[in-house]
Write a protein that holds these residues in place. Structure first.
Motif, short mmCIF file in Angstrom:
data_model
loop_
_atom_site.label_atom_id
_atom_site.label_comp_id
_atom_site.label_asym_id
_atom_site.label_seq_id
_atom_site.Cartn_x
_atom_site.Cartn_y
_atom_site.Cartn_z
N ASN A 259 0.82 -1.22 0.00
CA ASN A 259 0.00 0.00 0.00
C ASN A 259 0.86 1.27 0.00
O ASN A 259 0.40 2.32 -0.46
CB ASN A 259 -0.92 0.02 1.22
N HIS A 260 2.07 1.15 0.54
CA HIS A 260 2.93 2.35 0.64
C HIS A 260 4.33 2.02 0.13
O HIS A 260 5.26 1.83 0.93
CB HIS A 260 2.98 2.84 2.10
N PRO A 261 4.50 1.94 -1.18
CA PRO A 261 5.83 1.59 -1.71
C PRO A 261 6.83 2.71 -1.49
O PRO A 261 6.46 3.88 -1.41
CB PRO A 261 5.57 1.39 -3.21
N GLU A 262 8.11 2.32 -1.42
CA GLU A 262 9.19 3.31 -1.25
C GLU A 262 9.45 4.05 -2.57
O GLU A 262 9.83 5.20 -2.58
CB GLU A 262 10.48 2.58 -0.85
N SER A 263 9.29 3.31 -3.68
CA SER A 263 9.66 3.89 -4.97
C SER A 263 8.97 3.11 -6.09
O SER A 263 8.44 2.03 -5.88
CB SER A 263 11.18 3.76 -5.16
N ASP A 264 9.02 3.68 -7.32
CA ASP A 264 8.51 2.96 -8.49
C ASP A 264 9.29 1.66 -8.68
O ASP A 264 8.74 0.63 -9.06
CB ASP A 264 8.69 3.82 -9.75
N GLU A 265 10.58 1.76 -8.42
CA GLU A 265 11.45 0.61 -8.67
C GLU A 265 11.03 -0.59 -7.81
O GLU A 265 11.14 -1.74 -8.24
CB GLU A 265 12.93 0.98 -8.39
N GLU A 266 10.54 -0.31 -6.61
CA GLU A 266 10.07 -1.41 -5.75
C GLU A 266 8.92 -2.17 -6.43
O GLU A 266 8.87 -3.41 -6.40
CB GLU A 266 9.60 -0.83 -4.39
N ILE A 267 8.03 -1.41 -7.05
CA ILE A 267 6.88 -2.03 -7.74
C ILE A 267 7.37 -2.79 -8.98
O ILE A 267 6.97 -3.94 -9.23
CB ILE A 267 5.86 -0.95 -8.18
N VAL A 268 8.23 -2.14 -9.74
CA VAL A 268 8.73 -2.78 -10.97
C VAL A 268 9.43 -4.09 -10.61
O VAL A 268 9.20 -5.12 -11.24
CB VAL A 268 9.68 -1.81 -11.74
N GLN A 269 10.24 -4.04 -9.56
CA GLN A 269 11.00 -5.23 -9.14
C GLN A 269 10.06 -6.37 -8.73
O GLN A 269 10.29 -7.54 -9.04
CB GLN A 269 11.92 -4.86 -7.97
N LEU A 270 8.98 -5.99 -8.05
CA LEU A 270 8.00 -6.98 -7.59
C LEU A 270 7.48 -7.82 -8.76
O LEU A 270 7.39 -9.05 -8.68
CB LEU A 270 6.84 -6.21 -6.93
N TYR A 271 7.13 -7.13 -9.84
CA TYR A 271 6.63 -7.83 -11.03
C TYR A 271 7.76 -8.54 -11.76
O TYR A 271 7.61 -9.67 -12.23
CB TYR A 271 5.91 -6.84 -11.96
N GLU A 272 8.90 -7.85 -11.84
CA GLU A 272 10.03 -8.42 -12.61
C GLU A 272 10.46 -9.76 -12.00
O GLU A 272 10.83 -10.69 -12.72
CB GLU A 272 11.20 -7.42 -12.61
N ASN A 273 10.39 -9.85 -10.67
CA ASN A 273 10.81 -11.08 -9.99
C ASN A 273 10.00 -12.30 -10.44
O ASN A 273 10.43 -13.43 -10.26
CB ASN A 273 10.66 -10.93 -8.47
N GLN A 274 8.82 -12.07 -10.98
CA GLN A 274 7.95 -13.19 -11.36
C GLN A 274 8.16 -13.64 -12.81
O GLN A 274 7.60 -14.63 -13.25
CB GLN A 274 6.47 -12.79 -11.20
N PRO B 67 -1.21 5.67 -0.80
CA PRO B 67 0.08 6.37 -0.67
C PRO B 67 -0.09 7.87 -0.51
O PRO B 67 -1.01 8.46 -1.10
CB PRO B 67 0.81 6.05 -1.98
N ILE B 68 0.81 8.48 0.22
CA ILE B 68 0.74 9.92 0.49
C ILE B 68 1.24 10.73 -0.72
O ILE B 68 0.78 11.84 -0.97
CB ILE B 68 1.56 10.26 1.77
N ASP B 69 2.15 10.13 -1.48
CA ASP B 69 2.76 10.78 -2.64
C ASP B 69 1.69 11.16 -3.66
O ASP B 69 0.91 10.31 -4.11
CB ASP B 69 3.77 9.77 -3.24
N LYS B 70 1.68 12.45 -4.03
CA LYS B 70 0.60 12.95 -4.92
C LYS B 70 0.61 12.30 -6.30
O LYS B 70 -0.40 12.27 -6.99
CB LYS B 70 0.69 14.47 -5.04
N THR B 71 1.74 11.77 -6.72
CA THR B 71 1.79 11.14 -8.05
C THR B 71 1.25 9.71 -7.98
O THR B 71 1.04 9.08 -9.02
CB THR B 71 3.23 11.09 -8.61
N ARG B 72 1.05 9.18 -6.80
CA ARG B 72 0.59 7.79 -6.68
C ARG B 72 -0.90 7.66 -6.37
O ARG B 72 -1.38 6.59 -6.01
CB ARG B 72 1.37 7.06 -5.58
N SER B 73 -1.63 8.75 -6.44
CA SER B 73 -3.07 8.66 -6.20
C SER B 73 -3.73 9.88 -6.81
O SER B 73 -3.06 10.83 -7.22
CB SER B 73 -3.36 8.60 -4.70
N CYS B 74 -5.07 9.85 -6.86
CA CYS B 74 -5.79 11.04 -7.35
C CYS B 74 -7.01 11.24 -6.45
O CYS B 74 -6.85 11.58 -5.29
CB CYS B 74 -6.13 10.90 -8.82
#
Ligand SMILES: Cc1ncc(COP(=O)(O)O)c(C=O)c1O
Length: 421
Positions: free
Chosen positions: A175-190, A349-356
């Protein structure tokens, strides 16, 4: 502002509104919980609110299922129904398809893709399930998805697993990722040599979390994996540029944030992928790259297709950017206030680019359904409970007609409930 002054002012605003040919505003429409009026300091949004028939019984913070349509769009729909009923079969046999194509071209312009890559469907389910079920699967192929994706699509992948013997790999998006890369890595690992399709929500429906689609596509394409994006909550909510995202497939509903009448969606298929997808319903002979081969529907409510144009007119009169900013502002208006209250858990997420506009809030001492029931029964605030996939709280989706005064009521309710812990 005094009540009488306010009502007079509202009347002036209504007359000045470029969007309201026949304004049916009545005082009761601004009445919430028997109290009135809710004073919106921003004149523009007050005019927009006056374009809506708003049920006065509760504060509607559940626009995520579908958006009620503004009166000007509803009037256009009624005109189209009358026209189609008057023209009858003559309409169906002459301009029906040209009109649908024109509406599809308008949508393509809105989301920046070629009109040859987009078809109008009935909803996101039809769009996305067409790709999931029509993908040329081979036994042992793998697909990647997240437990936070929409249930119907996850079910469609399960069906494909039974039918075509594919393997589904399911990640869990934090729900609260540190970065885009964390998300990308999550999928890439699969990803393995057998991975064919990565399915991802552009905005996770239960939290409003916006995922880094462009980066996901770049990563997946490096492995030769195609990307199917679920944008059910995105079109009309924030600016979506399909060419920039560079995904292979994008499916959405339009009766959510674009506020078309119920029963409209679109499917984008990148030109070179059009021949490989099996249609949901068989179409007459078409060239392999003609996207119309995926667009057989049978007879359907053509006035909904026609009203897509009017919904885009309304959307563009508000302004794509202005609407996005307003929805994001409304979300932060309440989440920024309650995020640090003891016992309140904001799952977005609190980051304005990660929600609307959409966010999710839970209470440490209450089950999500208890929270939703308390909000509705005690405070007359309508939300929806979400309890699963690491998300426990109520989804809150205000709309362009939502006032900050309504959100003040919501904040007050959350504070009251939190204090009872
Ligand atoms: C993320 C997501 N995908 C797909 C859908 C399905 O949309 P529809 O029922 O309009 O087909 C929804 C509906 O809420 C959704 O939230």
């Amino acid at each position: 502002m005094q009540k009488r002054t306010f009502i007079k002012r509202l009347g002036q605003l209504a007359l000045a509104s470029p969007f309201t040919p026949h304004l049916s505003y009545s005082q009761s429409r601004l009445t919430i919980n028997g109290k009135q009026p809710y004073i919106e300091t921003d004149d523009f949004w007050l005019k927009i609110r006056a374009d809506y028939d708003i049920k006065p019984d509760y504060i509607n913070l559940e626009s995520g299922y579908y958006n009620i349509i503004p009166i000007p769009t509803r009037q256009k729909l009624e005109e189209h129904i009358k026209m189609v009923n008057f023209e009858g079969t003559y309409y169906m046999r002459t301009v029906q398809w040209d009109n649908k194509k024109a509406a599809a071209a308008r949508l393509a312009k809105l989301v920046n893709c070629s009109p040859e890559e987009l078809i109008i469907t009935r909803n996101a389910t039809e769009s996305l399930d067409m790709v999931i079920t029509g993908y040329p699967w081979q036994e042992g192929d793998e697909a990647i998805m997240a437990e936070q994706d929409y249930g119907s699509m996850l079910d469609q992948f399960k069906l494909a697993a039974r039918r075509y013997h594919i393997v589904n790999k399911v990640v869990s998006v934090p729900n609260h990722p540190e970065s885009d890369e964390e998300i990308v890595q999550l999928y890439e690992n699969q990803i393995t040599p057998k991975t064919k399709l990565l399915f991802i929500s552009h905005m996770i429906n239960i939290t409003g979390h916006i995922l880094p689609i462009k980066k996901i596509c770049e990563m997946a394409h490096r492995y030769g994996v195609e990307v199917l994006v679920d944008g059910a909550h995105c079109i009309g909510h924030f600016d979506v540029n399909i060419e920039e995202l560079d995904c292979d497939y994008y499916g959405t509903s339009l009766h959510k944030w674009l506020a078309t009448p119920l029963g409209a969606g679109f499917l984008y298929v990148s030109k070179k992928k059009i021949p490989k997808i099996w249609p949901l319903l068989a179409e007459h002979r078409r060239e392999p790259y003609d996207i119309a081969r995926l667009n057989h529907t049978g007879t359907h409510p053509v006035y909904t297709d026609l009203t897509i144009n009017d919904a885009i007119d309304y959307h563009e009169k508000i302004g794509v950017e202005r609407k996005e900013n307003r929805l994001r502002f409304l979300q932060h208006y309440w989440t920024d206030t309650v995020r640090n209250i003891s016992g309140v858990i904001v799952n977005t997420p609190i980051d304005k680019t990660r929600s609307c506009g959409i966010a999710n809030v839970g209470m440490a001492h209450l089950e999500p359904q208890e929270l939703a029931d308390t909000l509705m029964n005690e405070f007359k605030i309508f939300t929806v409970a979400i309890d699963g996939a690491n998300v426990h709280g109520c989804r809150v989706s205000p709309n362009v007609f939502t006032t900050t005064e309504e959100l003040d009521e919501f904040i007050k309710a959350l504070k009251t409930i939190a204090a009872r812990a």
